[in-house]
Design an enzyme around this catalytic site. Structure first.
Site, PDB file in Angstrom:
ATOM      1  N   TYR A   1      44.862 -13.177 -16.358  1.00  0.00           N
ATOM      2  CA  TYR A   1      43.524 -13.665 -16.640  1.00  0.00           C
ATOM      3  C   TYR A   1      43.004 -13.094 -17.955  1.00  0.00           C
ATOM      4  CZ  TYR A   1      43.258 -15.394 -11.877  1.00  0.00           C
ATOM      5  OH  TYR A   1      43.466 -16.073 -10.704  1.00  0.00           O
ATOM      6  N   GLN A   2      43.887 -12.417 -18.688  1.00  0.00           N
ATOM      7  CA  GLN A   2      43.551 -11.913 -20.011  1.00  0.00           C
ATOM      8  C   GLN A   2      42.277 -11.068 -19.980  1.00  0.00           C
ATOM      9  OE1 GLN A   2      43.499 -15.466 -22.336  1.00  0.00           O
ATOM     10  NE2 GLN A   2      45.656 -15.822 -22.108  1.00  0.00           N
ATOM     11  N   ASP A   3      42.269 -10.140 -18.992  1.00  0.00           N
ATOM     12  CA  ASP A   3      41.182  -9.167 -18.839  1.00  0.00           C
ATOM     13  C   ASP A   3      39.827  -9.815 -18.598  1.00  0.00           C
ATOM     14  OD1 ASP A   3      42.963  -7.076 -19.259  1.00  0.00           O
ATOM     15  OD2 ASP A   3      42.760  -7.246 -21.434  1.00  0.00           O
ATOM     16  N   ARG A   4      39.824 -11.019 -18.118  1.00  0.00           N
ATOM     17  CA  ARG A   4      38.545 -11.664 -17.797  1.00  0.00           C
ATOM     18  C   ARG A   4      38.153 -11.334 -16.378  1.00  0.00           C
ATOM     19  NH1 ARG A   4      40.397 -17.519 -18.907  1.00  0.00           N
ATOM     20  NH2 ARG A   4      38.301 -18.149 -18.374  1.00  0.00           N
TER      21      ARG A   4
END
Length: 624
Positions: free
Chosen positions: A293-296
């Site tokens: 989630y690409q640090d989301r």
């Protein structure tokens, strides 16, 4: 069901924007293979609670069986979806089974019922003698009707236990009733428990013995971890396939099925038993590394995002059984990586997805929408009630209606879970099969459903228009094209002052890029391109008898202003991973064959109103 040839032709004729070869694979093998998470205006993932109950049941508390009309405002547009609600120990079944926030309070946080260890004797302690007696009478009445092959006419009968304020007592009652009467379902709403017939139980009884159906639903409700349920051995492969299909369709989120042959079988067809087991909890085994989630951050909420709050959707998708296209001998992994990178950089044609039109049906939603736009109300009703080439109660009822136009007789044949069809038929029975009667019949649907069919027609024409535009001019932005000015306008909500007509000078100077080009979605408040595409729109409207159409249907209170839609879109935050999966096939005499297949795990974000299946179509170069 026969293959929907017209639908296949319709989508296979639509063009692609990229030139890679693509590949083949299987999508949606199980519900967990296609996960969607909403994205809010701040770009955060919002994990919403399951959808609200389809039927809004707010009866006054009493102890008598009764019938309640369903709220059609909340019905899905998907044809053939079951409109009943089943709750098994606080866990949703297949995609059409939902549980509202008010019902979740009757369930322990780990998904198991508080009453799981209680016995059915709880009914005697938690319910007064009269209520308990009436509940038993209600259950017996349902079983008698089913055993006598009598269809339940009208709305589904219900029995209310009244309001029970103690949450623990409600949880115990939910489980105790479903354990004692697996052919019933319980629905919790505002501290009230309502009991209804379990139509899935009845459907399963057509495939297996009632004893097996009884035990299977008790097994589902108990939801004991690592437990299994096995149906009786069966030599009929088609019958086993039907049982597999039923269980996976109805409860695929909750359980999985496998077939195992008996080790000691006689010559001929072997006895094979279907075993059901609960799926492992995803939060234990699903690793973040598969879909980054690409640090989301993920925001958890009980309510879905409202109109204007949804920026887009995040998709986690598994594509299984990957293969090369026919006559393609290139390295499969290279083909897959090439395809993803190509669409990642160049985008995909922003078609409306096939699910918008009623995929796999004789009559598509856009055909009904066209009839409504032409004010052909009787024809629209007939199209809506056109049967498929299937011999089942629903299609037998539709066939009877088209032959006789006997709405009352058709009602007696139409299964109660077909809520929209029954609502239409009830209105036709009251007002008649005249033009005016059919207008009144359409008002038995909410406004959102009436206008849905008109939008489906506009969507179909837009798909054809963008294919014509790209086939005629390619990726060049030419004089007469419409482009969107500004990057902060949501898709399909471009005001007219944000849409600009490209001039000859702007074409020569390459002022605009292809991703800025938009095409109008039909309506009364749009402008058309001033080139061959605009002429094409007029020819299509003339072909369909809409050359004078104002996209307003006053008799049905429908006004369609229209909008604009970008012809190309790009997926965002794309990540993917190839994975080898080993499938162990159990053969005769206990032997095993281990076969490795390649699967693709892909994750991406799409703007609101974009379709993941359309993006995958561009990646794979394959029509679904």
């Amino acid at each position: 069901m026969e293959e929907d040839t017209d639908f296949r032709i319709r989508f296979s004729s639509l063009c692609f924007v990229t030139d890679h070869v693509g590949f083949c694979g299987t999508i949606k093998s199980s519900p967990s293979d296609f996960v969607v998470i909403e994205i809010d205006e701040q770009g955060q993932l919002v994990n919403t609670a399951p959808s609200k109950l389809i039927s809004k049941i707010l009866p006054e508390p009493n102890n008598f069986a009764k019938k309640t009309k369903l709220d059609l405002q909340n019905l899905s547009f998907e044809e053939g979806s079951n409109q009943e609600v089943s709750i098994f120990a606080g866990c949703s079944g297949a995609d059409q089974y939902h549980q509202s926030g008010s019902e979740r309070e009757d369930t322990i946080s780990d998904g198991t019922s508080k009453g799981e260890e209680q016995t059915v004797d709880d009914l005697g302690t938690l319910l007064d003698e009269k209520t308990n007696e009436l509940l038993n009478h209600f259950a017996c009445d349902i079983k008698e009707k089913w055993n006598s092959k009598t269809e339940l006419i009208g709305s589904s009968p219900e029995f209310s236990l009244g309001r029970i304020l103690d949450k623990n007592q409600r949880a115990i009652l939910h489980s105790a009733i479903r354990q004692k009467f697996p052919f019933l379902i319980t629905v919790g709403k505002n501290s009230e428990i309502v009991v209804k017939p379990n139509l899935e139980y009845k459907e399963l009884c057509h495939l297996v013995s009632e004893e097996e159906a009884f035990e299977f639903f008790k097994y589902l409700d108990a939801k004991k971890e690592n437990s299994k349920f096995t149906f009786k051995p069966d030599t009929n492969k088609d019958h086993r396939k039907a049982v597999h299909h039923f269980v996976n369709k109805k409860f695929g989120n909750l359980v999985e099925t496998k077939s195992f042959p008996e080790l000691n079988y006689s010559a001929g067809n072997p006895n094979v038993a279907i075993t059901v087991r609960f799926r492992e909890k995803t939060h234990k085994h699903r690793k973040r590394s598969l879909f980054e989630y690409q640090d989301r951050k993920v925001i958890y909420t009980d309510d879905s995002l409202r109109l204007g709050q949804l920026k887009g959707n995040h998709f986690d998708i598994v594509i299984r059984n990957l293969k090369n296209q026919i006559n393609d001998s290139a390295n499969l992994k290279d083909r897959i990586l090439e395809a993803i990178e190509n669409v990642k950089n160049k985008g995909f044609v922003n078609y409306y997805g096939p699910q918008r039109f009623g995929m796999g049906r004789k009559v598509h939603t856009d055909q009904i929408g066209l009839a409504l736009l032409k004010s052909e109300m009787v024809e629209a009703v007939k199209l809506f009630l056109t049967p498929e080439d299937l011999d089942d109660p629903v299609n037998r009822a539709k066939k009877y209606f088209l032959q006789t136009e006997d709405a009352k007789g058709t009602l007696s044949l139409m299964p109660e879970f077909k809520v929209r069809e029954r609502a239409l038929l009830e209105s036709l029975h009251r007002f008649g099969m005249t033009e005016e009667g059919c207008i009144q019949a359409w008002f038995s649907f909410p406004h959102s459903m009436r206008i849905f069919y008109v939008h489906a027609y506009s969507s179909k024409i837009w798909n054809e228009a963008v294919s014509y535009r790209l086939g005629t001019y390619g990726s060049r932005v030419v004089e007469g094209d419409l482009v969107c000015l500004g990057e902060d306008v949501d898709d399909e909500h471009f005001p007219n002052n944000k849409v600009h007509l490209v001039t000859e000078e702007e074409e020569s100077a390459n002022t605009y890029a292809i991703h800025q080009v938009v095409l109008p979605v039909l309506g009364y408040n749009i402008q058309y391109p001033k080139n061959k595409v605009g002429q094409w729109y007029q020819e299509i409207l003339s072909r369909d008898g809409l050359q004078t159409c104002r996209f307003k249907v006053p008799t049905l209170k429908l006004n369609v202003p229209g909008c604009y839609r970008q012809i190309l879109k790009c997926p965002h935050n794309v990540s993917y991973q190839l994975k080898e999966e080993h499938d162990t096939d159990v053969k005769m005499e206990g032997s095993h064959i281990d076969e490795a297949t390649l699967s693709l795990l892909i994750s991406f974000d799409l703007d609101a109103s974009c379709y993941a299946t359309v993006c995958l179509r561009e990646i794979m170069k394959h029509d679904f």
